[in-house]
Design a protein around this motif. Sequence first.
Motif, PDB file in Angstrom:
ATOM      1  N   UNK A  16     -22.864 -13.602  30.207  1.00  0.00           N
ATOM      2  CA  UNK A  16     -21.547 -14.131  30.576  1.00  0.00           C
ATOM      3  C   UNK A  16     -20.598 -14.058  29.378  1.00  0.00           C
ATOM      4  N   UNK A  17     -21.130 -14.462  28.210  1.00  0.00           N
ATOM      5  CA  UNK A  17     -20.315 -14.379  26.989  1.00  0.00           C
ATOM      6  C   UNK A  17     -19.969 -12.933  26.655  1.00  0.00           C
ATOM      7  N   UNK A  18     -20.958 -12.052  26.797  1.00  0.00           N
ATOM      8  CA  UNK A  18     -20.747 -10.639  26.477  1.00  0.00           C
ATOM      9  C   UNK A  18     -19.690 -10.033  27.400  1.00  0.00           C
ATOM     10  N   UNK A  19     -19.740 -10.373  28.671  1.00  0.00           N
ATOM     11  CA  UNK A  19     -18.780  -9.829  29.631  1.00  0.00           C
ATOM     12  C   UNK A  19     -17.364 -10.286  29.329  1.00  0.00           C
ATOM     13  N   UNK A  20     -17.217 -11.574  29.053  1.00  0.00           N
ATOM     14  CA  UNK A  20     -15.874 -12.107  28.780  1.00  0.00           C
ATOM     15  C   UNK A  20     -15.308 -11.561  27.464  1.00  0.00           C
ATOM     16  N   UNK A  21     -16.173 -11.395  26.472  1.00  0.00           N
ATOM     17  CA  UNK A  21     -15.719 -10.835  25.194  1.00  0.00           C
ATOM     18  C   UNK A  21     -15.257  -9.393  25.371  1.00  0.00           C
ATOM     19  N   UNK A  22     -16.053  -8.609  26.115  1.00  0.00           N
ATOM     20  CA  UNK A  22     -15.691  -7.213  26.351  1.00  0.00           C
ATOM     21  C   UNK A  22     -14.387  -7.083  27.111  1.00  0.00           C
ATOM     22  N   UNK A  23     -14.227  -7.921  28.130  1.00  0.00           N
ATOM     23  CA  UNK A  23     -12.993  -7.896  28.916  1.00  0.00           C
ATOM     24  C   UNK A  23     -11.786  -8.279  28.073  1.00  0.00           C
ATOM     25  N   UNK A  24     -11.987  -9.215  27.145  1.00  0.00           N
ATOM     26  CA  UNK A  24     -10.873  -9.654  26.310  1.00  0.00           C
ATOM     27  C   UNK A  24     -10.391  -8.512  25.410  1.00  0.00           C
ATOM     28  N   UNK A  25     -11.329  -7.726  24.902  1.00  0.00           N
ATOM     29  CA  UNK A  25     -10.943  -6.581  24.077  1.00  0.00           C
ATOM     30  C   UNK A  25     -10.105  -5.594  24.892  1.00  0.00           C
ATOM     31  N   UNK A  26     -10.564  -5.297  26.106  1.00  0.00           N
ATOM     32  CA  UNK A  26      -9.845  -4.361  26.973  1.00  0.00           C
ATOM     33  C   UNK A  26      -8.471  -4.920  27.343  1.00  0.00           C
ATOM     34  N   UNK A  27      -8.426  -6.215  27.616  1.00  0.00           N
ATOM     35  CA  UNK A  27      -7.158  -6.873  27.949  1.00  0.00           C
ATOM     36  C   UNK A  27      -6.156  -6.742  26.802  1.00  0.00           C
ATOM     37  N   UNK A  28      -6.635  -6.892  25.567  1.00  0.00           N
ATOM     38  CA  UNK A  28      -5.744  -6.788  24.406  1.00  0.00           C
ATOM     39  C   UNK A  28      -5.195  -5.371  24.263  1.00  0.00           C
ATOM     40  N   UNK A  29      -6.019  -4.375  24.572  1.00  0.00           N
ATOM     41  CA  UNK A  29      -5.549  -2.983  24.532  1.00  0.00           C
ATOM     42  C   UNK A  29      -4.450  -2.770  25.568  1.00  0.00           C
ATOM     43  N   UNK A  30      -4.664  -3.298  26.771  1.00  0.00           N
ATOM     44  CA  UNK A  30      -3.663  -3.157  27.836  1.00  0.00           C
ATOM     45  C   UNK A  30      -2.373  -3.879  27.480  1.00  0.00           C
ATOM     46  N   UNK A  31      -2.514  -5.032  26.839  1.00  0.00           N
ATOM     47  CA  UNK A  31      -1.343  -5.862  26.533  1.00  0.00           C
ATOM     48  C   UNK A  31      -0.540  -5.344  25.339  1.00  0.00           C
ATOM     49  N   UNK A  32      -1.236  -5.055  24.235  1.00  0.00           N
ATOM     50  CA  UNK A  32      -0.520  -4.762  23.001  1.00  0.00           C
ATOM     51  C   UNK A  32      -0.339  -3.273  22.716  1.00  0.00           C
ATOM     52  N   UNK A  33      -1.292  -2.439  23.122  1.00  0.00           N
ATOM     53  CA  UNK A  33      -1.145  -1.011  22.866  1.00  0.00           C
ATOM     54  C   UNK A  33      -0.417  -0.318  24.011  1.00  0.00           C
ATOM     55  N   UNK A  34      -0.882  -0.540  25.225  1.00  0.00           N
ATOM     56  CA  UNK A  34      -0.254   0.105  26.372  1.00  0.00           C
ATOM     57  C   UNK A  34       0.980  -0.645  26.861  1.00  0.00           C
ATOM     58  N   UNK A  35       1.073  -1.926  26.506  1.00  0.00           N
ATOM     59  CA  UNK A  35       2.176  -2.779  26.965  1.00  0.00           C
ATOM     60  C   UNK A  35       2.304  -2.710  28.493  1.00  0.00           C
ATOM     61  N   UNK A  36       1.146  -2.787  29.142  1.00  0.00           N
ATOM     62  CA  UNK A  36       1.072  -2.697  30.599  1.00  0.00           C
ATOM     63  C   UNK A  36       0.789  -4.094  31.146  1.00  0.00           C
ATOM     64  N   UNK A  37       1.843  -4.789  31.500  1.00  0.00           N
ATOM     65  CA  UNK A  37       1.709  -6.180  31.938  1.00  0.00           C
ATOM     66  C   UNK A  37       0.849  -6.337  33.197  1.00  0.00           C
ATOM     67  N   UNK A  38       1.056  -5.520  34.250  1.00  0.00           N
ATOM     68  CA  UNK A  38       0.224  -5.671  35.456  1.00  0.00           C
ATOM     69  C   UNK A  38      -1.262  -5.479  35.172  1.00  0.00           C
ATOM     70  N   UNK A  39      -1.596  -4.482  34.354  1.00  0.00           N
ATOM     71  CA  UNK A  39      -3.001  -4.217  34.042  1.00  0.00           C
ATOM     72  C   UNK A  39      -3.590  -5.341  33.199  1.00  0.00           C
ATOM     73  N   UNK A  40      -2.829  -5.830  32.216  1.00  0.00           N
ATOM     74  CA  UNK A  40      -3.303  -6.938  31.388  1.00  0.00           C
ATOM     75  C   UNK A  40      -3.536  -8.187  32.238  1.00  0.00           C
TER      76      UNK A  40
END
Length: 358
Positions: A16-40
């Motif tokens: 559960x911890x591993x899944x949430x940590x992995x998702x958080x990394x992907x979320x940060x990429x969507x938010x800060x690098x791609x600046x894709x609000x819907x995907x984040x």
Amino acid sequence: MALLRNGAYRIIDANLNRAREGLRVVEEIARFDLEDSPLASHLKSLRHEIATILKEVPGEALLAARDSSCDIGKSSHYDKHQDGKELSEILKASMVRTQEAMRVLEEFSRMIDFPAGKKFKDIRFRLYAIEKEITEKLNLSVRRQVVRNWKLYLILDKELIGNKNPLKVAAAATMGGVSAVQLRCKDITDKNAFLLVSRLRQFAPLQKVAIIVNDRLDVAVMTEADGVHLGQDDLPIKETRKLLGKKRIIGISTHNQKEAIEAEKEGADYVSVGPIFPTGTKKDAGSPVGVNKIAELKKALRVPLIAIGGINETNIKEVVSAGADVVAVAAVIIKAKDITEATKNLISRAGFPDDAKN
């Protein structure tokens, strides 16, 4: 049996911890690098969904089973060669980590009669779709950043070159600061176009320069050129991408905002607009659109904007100030007595941002 259940709780807690940590990394990429609000937001909702599922498991059982200090995995060898990974590699690793965690959760939830296996499976399959979407968006983002770094783009027009050696012209321009060269050769055979692009690709002074082929997708593919430039009547961008692959660049000529916006939606890595000023280089270039068109398009687009047509040392700064990411030129360099110096002069007068100069 109690030991088995305790082990299952421990595995569920870790994953559960591993899944949430992995998702958080992907979320940060969507938010800060791609600046894709819907995907984040979508990724954030998935994290919350996992947290909601977690509430159905006795919290005290998970905490009681946790034993981080004795986890044999914590002493796993740290591979320093993994430092400096590209963003695409971080994305891939985080997605795989999360997907694998979902699979483990799906299996071990059965051992404790926890009826969430189907939910974990559903999330896992949604993650597969998200991985495809975000990978394609990241590839697009990387290609567009490559274009933004070009700044000065030479149109190597075969008619303008005349008897000059195109390789020497391109090399001299590269020494002056050109970082992308587009071969425009409308009236030569396919064989000669193939041979010329191949020589450009193999010529040592041009190894760090992007080689783009005008119109001829077949030549671009066969020579492994860095990309292709399309006109409005050429192949569709989506079909071109299937043949060209995910890494190489597709640019397209546009003449108005509607065409530019459509090109961006179709996945173009850049759009060019022009002629900005009167030009005799291209016979069918049309009437000048002026620098105001650059500012207008810049407000409407996120895709890199390349200005072309009649640009020289007297007006290049005006073009850059209007918002052009890259400036494409031909005659002002090709016809110069000293190509390298003419290129340096253009760049010095352009006023490109300091952090993006070649």
